[in-house]
Design a protein around this motif. Structure first.
Motif, mmCIF file in Angstrom:
data_model
loop_
_atom_site.group_PDB
_atom_site.id
_atom_site.type_symbol
_atom_site.label_atom_id
_atom_site.label_comp_id
_atom_site.label_asym_id
_atom_site.label_seq_id
_atom_site.Cartn_x
_atom_site.Cartn_y
_atom_site.Cartn_z
ATOM 1 N N LEU A 104 1.404 -25.871 -24.687
ATOM 2 C CA LEU A 104 1.534 -26.843 -23.597
ATOM 3 C C LEU A 104 2.364 -28.016 -24.103
ATOM 4 N N ASN A 105 3.512 -28.259 -23.482
ATOM 5 C CA ASN A 105 4.461 -29.268 -23.956
ATOM 6 C C ASN A 105 4.636 -30.387 -22.934
ATOM 7 N N LYS A 106 4.633 -31.628 -23.428
ATOM 8 C CA LYS A 106 4.905 -32.784 -22.580
ATOM 9 C C LYS A 106 5.471 -33.914 -23.428
ATOM 10 N N ASP A 107 6.656 -34.378 -23.053
ATOM 11 C CA ASP A 107 7.295 -35.516 -23.729
ATOM 12 C C ASP A 107 7.342 -35.346 -25.244
ATOM 13 N N GLY A 108 7.653 -34.136 -25.690
ATOM 14 C CA GLY A 108 7.758 -33.878 -27.121
ATOM 15 C C GLY A 108 6.445 -33.605 -27.819
ATOM 16 N N LYS A 109 5.323 -33.779 -27.099
ATOM 17 C CA LYS A 109 4.009 -33.481 -27.672
ATOM 18 C C LYS A 109 3.602 -32.064 -27.291
ATOM 19 N N GLU A 110 2.840 -31.439 -28.174
ATOM 20 C CA GLU A 110 2.478 -30.038 -27.956
ATOM 21 C C GLU A 110 1.000 -29.824 -28.233
ATOM 22 N N ALA A 111 0.371 -29.040 -27.368
ATOM 23 C CA ALA A 111 -1.017 -28.611 -27.572
ATOM 24 C C ALA A 111 -1.050 -27.092 -27.524
ATOM 25 N N LEU A 112 -1.703 -26.484 -28.489
ATOM 26 C CA LEU A 112 -1.800 -25.027 -28.546
ATOM 27 C C LEU A 112 -3.078 -24.592 -27.834
ATOM 28 N N VAL A 113 -2.925 -23.746 -26.844
ATOM 29 C CA VAL A 113 -4.073 -23.227 -26.088
ATOM 30 C C VAL A 113 -4.181 -21.735 -26.379
ATOM 31 N N SER A 114 -5.097 -21.370 -27.267
ATOM 32 C CA SER A 114 -5.285 -19.971 -27.655
ATOM 33 C C SER A 114 -6.468 -19.370 -26.911
ATOM 34 N N PHE A 115 -6.324 -18.125 -26.486
ATOM 35 C CA PHE A 115 -7.451 -17.444 -25.859
ATOM 36 C C PHE A 115 -8.527 -17.180 -26.917
ATOM 37 N N PRO A 116 -9.797 -17.442 -26.607
ATOM 38 C CA PRO A 116 -10.879 -17.219 -27.598
ATOM 39 C C PRO A 116 -11.218 -15.730 -27.701
ATOM 40 N N LEU A 117 -10.507 -15.024 -28.568
ATOM 41 C CA LEU A 117 -10.612 -13.565 -28.642
ATOM 42 C C LEU A 117 -11.351 -13.079 -29.884
ATOM 43 N N GLU A 118 -11.973 -13.999 -30.604
ATOM 44 C CA GLU A 118 -12.583 -13.643 -31.896
ATOM 45 C C GLU A 118 -13.674 -12.579 -31.763
ATOM 46 N N LYS A 119 -14.385 -12.549 -30.641
ATOM 47 C CA LYS A 119 -15.507 -11.626 -30.479
ATOM 48 C C LYS A 119 -15.086 -10.269 -29.914
ATOM 49 N N PHE A 120 -13.782 -10.097 -29.680
ATOM 50 C CA PHE A 120 -13.313 -8.859 -29.066
ATOM 51 C C PHE A 120 -12.490 -8.043 -30.050
ATOM 52 N N GLN A 121 -12.291 -6.770 -29.723
ATOM 53 C CA GLN A 121 -11.454 -5.912 -30.553
ATOM 54 C C GLN A 121 -10.004 -6.389 -30.492
ATOM 55 N N SER A 122 -9.226 -5.978 -31.472
ATOM 56 C CA SER A 122 -7.881 -6.527 -31.642
ATOM 57 C C SER A 122 -6.955 -6.240 -30.472
ATOM 58 N N HIS A 123 -7.212 -5.159 -29.726
ATOM 59 C CA HIS A 123 -6.311 -4.825 -28.620
ATOM 60 C C HIS A 123 -6.586 -5.669 -27.376
ATOM 61 N N VAL A 124 -7.683 -6.416 -27.358
ATOM 62 C CA VAL A 124 -8.017 -7.248 -26.189
ATOM 63 C C VAL A 124 -7.233 -8.557 -26.287
ATOM 64 N N VAL A 125 -6.170 -8.638 -25.526
ATOM 65 C CA VAL A 125 -5.301 -9.820 -25.474
ATOM 66 C C VAL A 125 -4.798 -9.946 -24.036
ATOM 67 N N GLY A 126 -4.028 -10.985 -23.773
ATOM 68 C CA GLY A 126 -3.328 -11.031 -22.507
ATOM 69 C C GLY A 126 -2.166 -10.055 -22.540
ATOM 70 N N LYS A 127 -1.739 -9.580 -21.378
ATOM 71 C CA LYS A 127 -0.633 -8.627 -21.291
ATOM 72 C C LYS A 127 0.381 -9.126 -20.270
ATOM 73 N N THR A 128 1.659 -9.102 -20.652
ATOM 74 C CA THR A 128 2.726 -9.424 -19.708
ATOM 75 C C THR A 128 3.667 -8.231 -19.612
ATOM 76 N N PHE A 129 4.247 -8.018 -18.415
ATOM 77 C CA PHE A 129 5.027 -6.809 -18.185
ATOM 78 C C PHE A 129 5.802 -6.933 -16.874
ATOM 79 N N HIS A 130 6.638 -5.937 -16.610
ATOM 80 C CA HIS A 130 7.273 -5.807 -15.297
ATOM 81 C C HIS A 130 6.211 -5.312 -14.319
ATOM 82 N N ASN A 131 6.000 -6.028 -13.240
ATOM 83 C CA ASN A 131 4.962 -5.666 -12.286
ATOM 84 C C ASN A 131 5.160 -4.262 -11.726
ATOM 85 N N GLY A 132 6.401 -3.915 -11.391
ATOM 86 C CA GLY A 132 6.666 -2.610 -10.804
ATOM 87 C C GLY A 132 6.252 -1.460 -11.707
#
Length: 499
Positions: A104-132
């Motif tokens: 998250l960026n604003k006026d040169g400042k940055e905040a890292l927003v990580s999904f809390p995935l520590e309790k899940f298996q490694s394949h559980v992440v967000g997914k981005t792709f072509h919708n079609g």
């Protein structure tokens, strides 16, 4: 992508062996459920019901792979729902990209927003792709089941008799008007639905548009992290949709939407938006704007889920409930709704009593609230806060949010868990809003509370309340925070003979 030809049906919703005119006008078909629309919700629901041995007919207006700028971000919570439905492999072989969070960026400042995935298996992440590509995989899985028929056609209207929906009228690919019958019709034909008017309160708000285009030959600053830039006049998002492409979405207010055809939009993006883009993305950003026919526009629609209970028909997906797309939570809500509806339909043995089924399924609207109201509220609140940087009070809210996320620990992970669909709890949402407000007021009062700082603190609380409370009211305070007091929560399945 081709679909199995044996899944074709005739106008009665029966198998191909039936006569053309046999049973015309009578509910004699073998179909138990008609699904209108084979997008994310419709295709996932068809597969889920088909796996439960339900005879399903799906009617979709276009079975070709669509090129959209929506439905490209599946949050980790949505991916877990996809796995729960047995569709986790649909993000394989489409060049989907793993996403661990946002910067998250604003006026040169940055905040890292990580999904809390520590309790899940490694394949559980967000997914981005072509919708079609993703939707075609879902459709292919649904069509592979022997009891699911998938055909191209445009549903023109619901078939209603004595206040009960008995099926649909639709036109097939050749334009022939046909009729399909079933005890239950589930409408999930997307945000441009032409059937929702009779099934829900269909007031739609369009506060802004997403202007989308694809960047190539560049990389995001942090691998596996999207980028969110809070800028004046428009928030800007970047995330990968393949191994070689990055999607850029620019949020533009509805009242100030420049024209694409006469070059006003390209000028707007170059002069007002490009200077706010991160330096490492700037050249690719300009090149993408200059590329012919690369700029596309999508309305950001907001519609509260307010159903009109109709025996024989049911409404889900974006046809029923929409939130601003700024957080990418739409598919997560849709897949969560599919899981709930599947579980409600599982114990039913007879769908013929439409009134009893309608009353029973009313519990769906309360059971869906933990996920839908959490993501809806966050999305709509964040858009209001992010899209008004020229307002001093909104500016204070933005700084408060950025500072709160930079605290890390339970503060950052708590908000991220809500955003990602991993913690669908309205009470947790309320808790973080309250703590964030206390933090924001405290920051304004430091190092000592002068009259001006007290006034600024009061304004912050007032503006935050004026943004949050109407959205919570539209979601339903009772269903969000006190679901056990809603009578429909306790509905039991109606008894009926085994089909």
């Amino acid at each position: 992508m081709e679909f199995p030809k044996e899944n074709c049906v005739n106008k009665n919703g029966n198998g191909e062996g039936e006569g053309e005119g046999e049973g015309e006008g009578e509910a004699v078909g073998t179909t138990e459920i008609i699904i209108v629309g084979a997008g994310v919700a419709g295709a996932a629901l068809a597969y889920s019901l088909g796996k439960d041995e339900c005879r399903v007919q799906v009617i979709e207006r276009d079975l070709n792979a669509l090129n959209r700028i929506a439905g490209e971000f599946l949050m980790p919570g949505g991916y877990l729902k996809l796995i729960e439905l047995g569709l986790g492999d649909c993000v394989d072989e489409i060049d989907a990209q793993p996403i661990l969070g946002y910067t998250l960026n604003k006026d040169g400042k940055e905040a890292l927003v990580s999904f809390p995935l520590e309790k899940f298996q490694s394949h559980v992440v967000g997914k981005t792709f072509h919708n079609g590509r993703f939707v075609q995989r879902l459709r292919k899985k649904a069509a592979s089941l022997h009891n699911v028929s998938l055909e191209q056609g445009t549903v023109t209207s619901l078939l209603e008799e004595n206040g009960i929906v008995k099926g649909v009228h639709y036109k097939d690919k050749s334009g022939q008007l046909l009729t399909a019958y079933a005890p239950l019709t589930i409408v999930c034909d997307g945000c441009f639905s032409n059937l929702r008017r009779s099934l829900c309160h269909s007031k739609v708000d369009i506060p802004s548009y997403f202007v989308g285009f694809i960047l190539t030959n560049c990389k995001l600053p942090k691998e596996k992290y999207g980028v969110f830039i809070l800028a004046d006049p428009s928030p800007i998002l970047f995330y990968p949709i393949s191994s070689t492409e990055i999607r850029c979405l620019v949020d533009v207010p509805s009242q100030n939407l420049p024209s694409v055809s006469n070059g006003e939009m390209a000028h707007y993006l170059k002069t007002l938006v490009a200077p706010k883009v991160l330096p490492e993305l700037y050249n690719s950003f300009i090149s993408a704007i200059e590329k012919k026919d690369n700029i596309r526009i999508m309305p950001n629609k907001i519609m509260a889920g307010a159903p009109h209970l109709t025996p024989g028909a049911f409404l889900i997906g974006d046809a029923f409930n929409m939130r601003h797309a700024i957080t990418g939570g739409g598919m997560t809500v849709a897949l969560s709704d599919v899981v709930i509806l599947r579980d409600l339909l599982r114990p039913l043995h007879d769908l013929s009593d439409a009134s009893a089924i309608c009353k029973y399924l009313e519990s769906f609207y309360t059971l869906r609230k933990p996920m839908s109201s959490t993501i809806n509220t966050l999305a709509n609140v964040l858009h209001k806060v992010f899209s008004a940087p020229s307002d001093p009070a909104m500016e204070n809210l933005q700084q408060t949010l950025l500072g709160y996320l930079k605290l890390g620990g339970v503060f950052s992970s708590g908000v991220s868990a809500l955003l990602s669909g991993l913690c669908p709890r309205p009470l947790s949402l309320a808790f973080h809003f309250i703590v964030m407000a206390i933090y924001g007021v405290g920051q304004l009062l430091l190092p000592f509370p002068s009259p001006k700082r007290l006034l600024d603190g009061a304004k912050l609380l007032w503006v935050a309340s004026s943004v949050l409370l109407p959205i919570i009211h539209s979601e339903g305070v009772r269903q969000m925070f006190f679901p056990l007091t809603v009578p429909a929560y306790y509905r039991t399945p109606p008894k009926g003979k085994k089909i």
